[in-house]
Design a protein around this motif. Sequence first.
Motif, PDB file in Angstrom:
ATOM      1  N   GLY B  85       0.742  -0.976  -0.032  1.00  0.00           N
ATOM      2  CA  GLY B  85      -0.039   0.072  -0.113  1.00  0.00           C
ATOM      3  C   GLY B  85       0.825   1.039   0.111  1.00  0.00           C
ATOM      4  O   GLY B  85       1.940   1.154   0.295  1.00  0.00           O
ATOM      5  N   LYS B  86       0.097   2.398  -0.331  1.00  0.00           N
ATOM      6  CA  LYS B  86       0.883   3.519  -0.688  1.00  0.00           C
ATOM      7  C   LYS B  86       1.567   4.235   0.868  1.00  0.00           C
ATOM      8  O   LYS B  86       0.760   4.340   1.719  1.00  0.00           O
ATOM      9  CB  LYS B  86       0.228   4.687  -1.255  1.00  0.00           C
ATOM     10  N   GLU B  87       2.735   4.380   1.013  1.00  0.00           N
ATOM     11  CA  GLU B  87       3.358   5.288   2.274  1.00  0.00           C
ATOM     12  C   GLU B  87       3.359   6.406   1.689  1.00  0.00           C
ATOM     13  O   GLU B  87       3.935   6.950   0.826  1.00  0.00           O
ATOM     14  CB  GLU B  87       4.706   4.526   2.370  1.00  0.00           C
ATOM     15  N   GLU B  88       2.992   7.748   2.507  1.00  0.00           N
ATOM     16  CA  GLU B  88       2.997   8.969   2.084  1.00  0.00           C
ATOM     17  C   GLU B  88       3.210   9.763   3.158  1.00  0.00           C
ATOM     18  O   GLU B  88       3.023   9.688   4.374  1.00  0.00           O
ATOM     19  CB  GLU B  88       1.389   9.240   2.078  1.00  0.00           C
ATOM     20  N   THR B  89       4.211  10.751   2.680  1.00  0.00           N
ATOM     21  CA  THR B  89       4.690  11.776   3.506  1.00  0.00           C
ATOM     22  C   THR B  89       4.065  13.216   3.133  1.00  0.00           C
ATOM     23  O   THR B  89       4.291  13.573   2.113  1.00  0.00           O
ATOM     24  CB  THR B  89       6.278  11.946   3.614  1.00  0.00           C
ATOM     25  N   VAL B  90       3.497  13.981   4.145  1.00  0.00           N
ATOM     26  CA  VAL B  90       3.016  15.190   3.711  1.00  0.00           C
ATOM     27  C   VAL B  90       3.537  16.181   4.517  1.00  0.00           C
ATOM     28  O   VAL B  90       3.862  16.093   5.449  1.00  0.00           O
ATOM     29  CB  VAL B  90       1.421  15.159   4.153  1.00  0.00           C
ATOM     30  N   ARG B  91       4.270  17.184   3.542  1.00  0.00           N
ATOM     31  CA  ARG B  91       5.034  18.282   4.200  1.00  0.00           C
ATOM     32  C   ARG B  91       4.129  19.591   3.801  1.00  0.00           C
ATOM     33  O   ARG B  91       3.878  19.953   2.766  1.00  0.00           O
ATOM     34  CB  ARG B  91       6.421  18.234   3.495  1.00  0.00           C
ATOM     35  N   VAL B  92       3.915  20.414   4.833  1.00  0.00           N
ATOM     36  CA  VAL B  92       3.339  21.649   4.667  1.00  0.00           C
ATOM     37  C   VAL B  92       4.176  22.659   4.118  1.00  0.00           C
ATOM     38  O   VAL B  92       5.455  22.965   4.711  1.00  0.00           O
ATOM     39  CB  VAL B  92       2.545  22.041   5.987  1.00  0.00           C
ATOM     40  N   ILE B  93       3.670  23.580   2.961  1.00  0.00           N
ATOM     41  CA  ILE B  93       4.551  24.466   2.520  1.00  0.00           C
ATOM     42  C   ILE B  93       4.139  25.942   2.832  1.00  0.00           C
ATOM     43  O   ILE B  93       4.716  26.832   3.088  1.00  0.00           O
ATOM     44  CB  ILE B  93       4.310  24.667   0.921  1.00  0.00           C
ATOM     45  N   SER B  94       2.720  26.159   2.498  1.00  0.00           N
ATOM     46  CA  SER B  94       1.923  27.297   3.205  1.00  0.00           C
ATOM     47  C   SER B  94       0.617  27.038   4.013  1.00  0.00           C
ATOM     48  O   SER B  94       0.332  26.106   3.811  1.00  0.00           O
ATOM     49  CB  SER B  94       2.049  28.335   2.013  1.00  0.00           C
ATOM     50  N   GLY B  95       0.374  28.030   4.936  1.00  0.00           N
ATOM     51  CA  GLY B  95      -0.650  27.832   5.214  1.00  0.00           C
ATOM     52  C   GLY B  95      -0.830  26.838   6.792  1.00  0.00           C
ATOM     53  O   GLY B  95       0.442  26.440   6.930  1.00  0.00           O
ATOM     54  N   LYS B  96      -1.851  26.576   7.230  1.00  0.00           N
ATOM     55  CA  LYS B  96      -1.955  25.948   8.266  1.00  0.00           C
ATOM     56  C   LYS B  96      -2.868  24.676   8.075  1.00  0.00           C
ATOM     57  O   LYS B  96      -3.677  24.711   7.480  1.00  0.00           O
ATOM     58  CB  LYS B  96      -2.634  26.575   9.706  1.00  0.00           C
ATOM     59  N   VAL B  97      -2.322  23.312   8.468  1.00  0.00           N
ATOM     60  CA  VAL B  97      -2.974  22.100   8.155  1.00  0.00           C
ATOM     61  C   VAL B  97      -3.490  21.470   9.379  1.00  0.00           C
ATOM     62  O   VAL B  97      -2.638  21.146  10.335  1.00  0.00           O
ATOM     63  CB  VAL B  97      -2.267  21.303   7.200  1.00  0.00           C
ATOM     64  N   GLN B 149      -6.991  30.416   5.701  1.00  0.00           N
ATOM     65  CA  GLN B 149      -5.752  30.805   4.803  1.00  0.00           C
ATOM     66  C   GLN B 149      -5.450  29.842   3.567  1.00  0.00           C
ATOM     67  O   GLN B 149      -4.908  29.935   2.864  1.00  0.00           O
ATOM     68  CB  GLN B 149      -4.352  30.495   5.571  1.00  0.00           C
ATOM     69  N   GLY B 150      -6.352  28.800   3.658  1.00  0.00           N
ATOM     70  CA  GLY B 150      -6.013  27.562   2.791  1.00  0.00           C
ATOM     71  C   GLY B 150      -4.769  26.960   3.055  1.00  0.00           C
ATOM     72  O   GLY B 150      -3.656  27.363   3.966  1.00  0.00           O
ATOM     73  N   ALA B 151      -4.169  25.902   2.126  1.00  0.00           N
ATOM     74  CA  ALA B 151      -2.815  25.433   2.376  1.00  0.00           C
ATOM     75  C   ALA B 151      -2.481  24.729   1.228  1.00  0.00           C
ATOM     76  O   ALA B 151      -3.157  24.196   0.191  1.00  0.00           O
ATOM     77  CB  ALA B 151      -3.081  24.200   3.685  1.00  0.00           C
ATOM     78  N   VAL B 152      -1.123  24.872   1.105  1.00  0.00           N
ATOM     79  CA  VAL B 152      -0.399  24.110  -0.021  1.00  0.00           C
ATOM     80  C   VAL B 152       0.565  22.911   0.719  1.00  0.00           C
ATOM     81  O   VAL B 152       1.599  23.442   1.699  1.00  0.00           O
ATOM     82  CB  VAL B 152       0.468  25.291  -0.746  1.00  0.00           C
ATOM     83  N   MET B 153       0.667  21.950   0.316  1.00  0.00           N
ATOM     84  CA  MET B 153       1.399  20.922   0.638  1.00  0.00           C
ATOM     85  C   MET B 153       2.203  20.281  -0.365  1.00  0.00           C
ATOM     86  O   MET B 153       1.890  20.018  -1.620  1.00  0.00           O
ATOM     87  CB  MET B 153       0.383  19.839   1.450  1.00  0.00           C
ATOM     88  N   TYR B 154       3.281  19.403  -0.064  1.00  0.00           N
ATOM     89  CA  TYR B 154       3.706  18.343  -0.919  1.00  0.00           C
ATOM     90  C   TYR B 154       3.163  17.017  -0.368  1.00  0.00           C
ATOM     91  O   TYR B 154       3.247  16.829   0.744  1.00  0.00           O
ATOM     92  CB  TYR B 154       5.480  18.357  -0.872  1.00  0.00           C
ATOM     93  N   SER B 155       2.983  16.082  -1.466  1.00  0.00           N
ATOM     94  CA  SER B 155       2.669  14.749  -0.767  1.00  0.00           C
ATOM     95  C   SER B 155       4.042  13.948  -1.616  1.00  0.00           C
ATOM     96  O   SER B 155       4.158  13.953  -2.859  1.00  0.00           O
ATOM     97  CB  SER B 155       1.558  14.167  -1.304  1.00  0.00           C
ATOM     98  N   PHE B 156       4.884  13.211  -0.821  1.00  0.00           N
ATOM     99  CA  PHE B 156       5.703  12.438  -1.496  1.00  0.00           C
ATOM    100  C   PHE B 156       5.525  10.976  -1.096  1.00  0.00           C
ATOM    101  O   PHE B 156       5.462  10.622   0.056  1.00  0.00           O
ATOM    102  CB  PHE B 156       7.144  12.839  -0.603  1.00  0.00           C
ATOM    103  N   SER B 157       5.426  10.175  -1.903  1.00  0.00           N
ATOM    104  CA  SER B 157       4.781   8.841  -1.906  1.00  0.00           C
ATOM    105  C   SER B 157       5.257   7.878  -2.445  1.00  0.00           C
ATOM    106  O   SER B 157       6.049   8.051  -3.927  1.00  0.00           O
ATOM    107  CB  SER B 157       3.300   8.790  -1.740  1.00  0.00           C
ATOM    108  N   THR B 158       5.353   6.419  -2.262  1.00  0.00           N
ATOM    109  CA  THR B 158       5.468   5.460  -3.139  1.00  0.00           C
ATOM    110  C   THR B 158       4.157   5.411  -4.191  1.00  0.00           C
ATOM    111  O   THR B 158       3.392   6.419  -4.202  1.00  0.00           O
ATOM    112  CB  THR B 158       5.329   3.831  -2.315  1.00  0.00           C
ATOM    113  N   ILE B 159       4.410   4.584  -5.154  1.00  0.00           N
ATOM    114  CA  ILE B 159       3.401   4.744  -6.178  1.00  0.00           C
ATOM    115  C   ILE B 159       1.922   4.981  -5.982  1.00  0.00           C
ATOM    116  O   ILE B 159       1.375   4.253  -4.931  1.00  0.00           O
ATOM    117  CB  ILE B 159       3.417   3.551  -7.258  1.00  0.00           C
TER     118      ILE B 159
END
Lengths: 182, 182
Positions: B85-97, B149-159
């Motif tokens: 299953g997908k392993e995912e890292t979410v990193r916040v770039i702007s805003g509050k999540v 504020q909304g938010a922008v994030m990166y999602s780094f994951s396996t496929i």
Amino acid sequence: MITRKQKKQAQLKAAAMIRQAGITITDEEAKKIEIADFGLSNLENEGVQVLTLVQTERISIKILVLFPNQTEPEHWHPPVANDPGKEETVRVISGKVYFYIPGEDTFKEGFIVPGKEDCYTMRNEIVMVPADQITLPPGEKHWFQARDQGAVMYSFSTIARDVLDQFTDPDIERMTKVVDDS
Amino acid sequence: MITRKQKKQAQLKAAAMIRQAGITITDEEAKKIEIADFGLSNLENEGVQVLTLVQTERISIKILVLFPNQTEPEHWHPPVANDPGKEETVRVISGKVYFYIPGEDTFKEGFIVPGKEDCYTMRNEIVMVPADQITLPPGEKHWFQARDQGAVMYSFSTIARDVLDQFTDPDIERMTKVVDDS
């Protein structure tokens, strides 16, 4: 090798370039920036600065920094056991990157580190600006370079096993020795 | 469903937020931003905007955008054949999540989409600011939300195999239908 003082100065410079590129990092992350001289003791010309954001058994996310006119030596990612080898996408965030991969010799805008012609054999040149990216399949030889501006990039890849990377330059040792200041 | 006009407006808004967050993207990338309403036809409240930067057989790199007070529905990434299953890292770039995962109920600063208490069952709250990140193992239920504020994030994951994601809300269909404007 580098000295502790060189390491600290390089970390500060790399952290400033990352932040200047618009990427928010924590102070803890800034202190973890790896300074890689590849055992050549010539960081200014051949080396790279690396901040690892994510490192799991499956993926690796890094920020790469090249100082002005610094070159990351030619290398490739070999297969490891059942893993076909690291697949890596490099995306430019700031600066201009001169990237070299297999193919026709189109070498034009970059330069070869003086005296090291034999260590930089890939001469297919790709000039990359911010938002350009390239995906390298496992085993593909590559090297890259920044000019006067330096450069900041993301490296998105499958699991990284840096110590197993293969280099064209026989003098390279992947792990940097850090020594006390004399 | 959303209309073509809604889709285009949401793409423009998401691209502006990504660029405002300091991330350089090309115009071609901006036009590829996926608008996901999860089949709920309530994009303003439940949905997410996704720009896929890298999608290979091994890894997936995305930029996620939440509009102000938008919530990404609770879901998890199931095993697929030999993949755990997908392993995912979410990193916040702007805003509050406001991020919710399994664990003690510490729900405090977020809100539940009105009338949908049964669809948001994870109540362990993590408030994330830029440079904060979280790694989700495969199968871990999660949902997340932005406030004003909304938010922008990166999602780094396996496929990523988004169509196979599992959702708590039985009304969800992962793929968004886009219809002509009436």
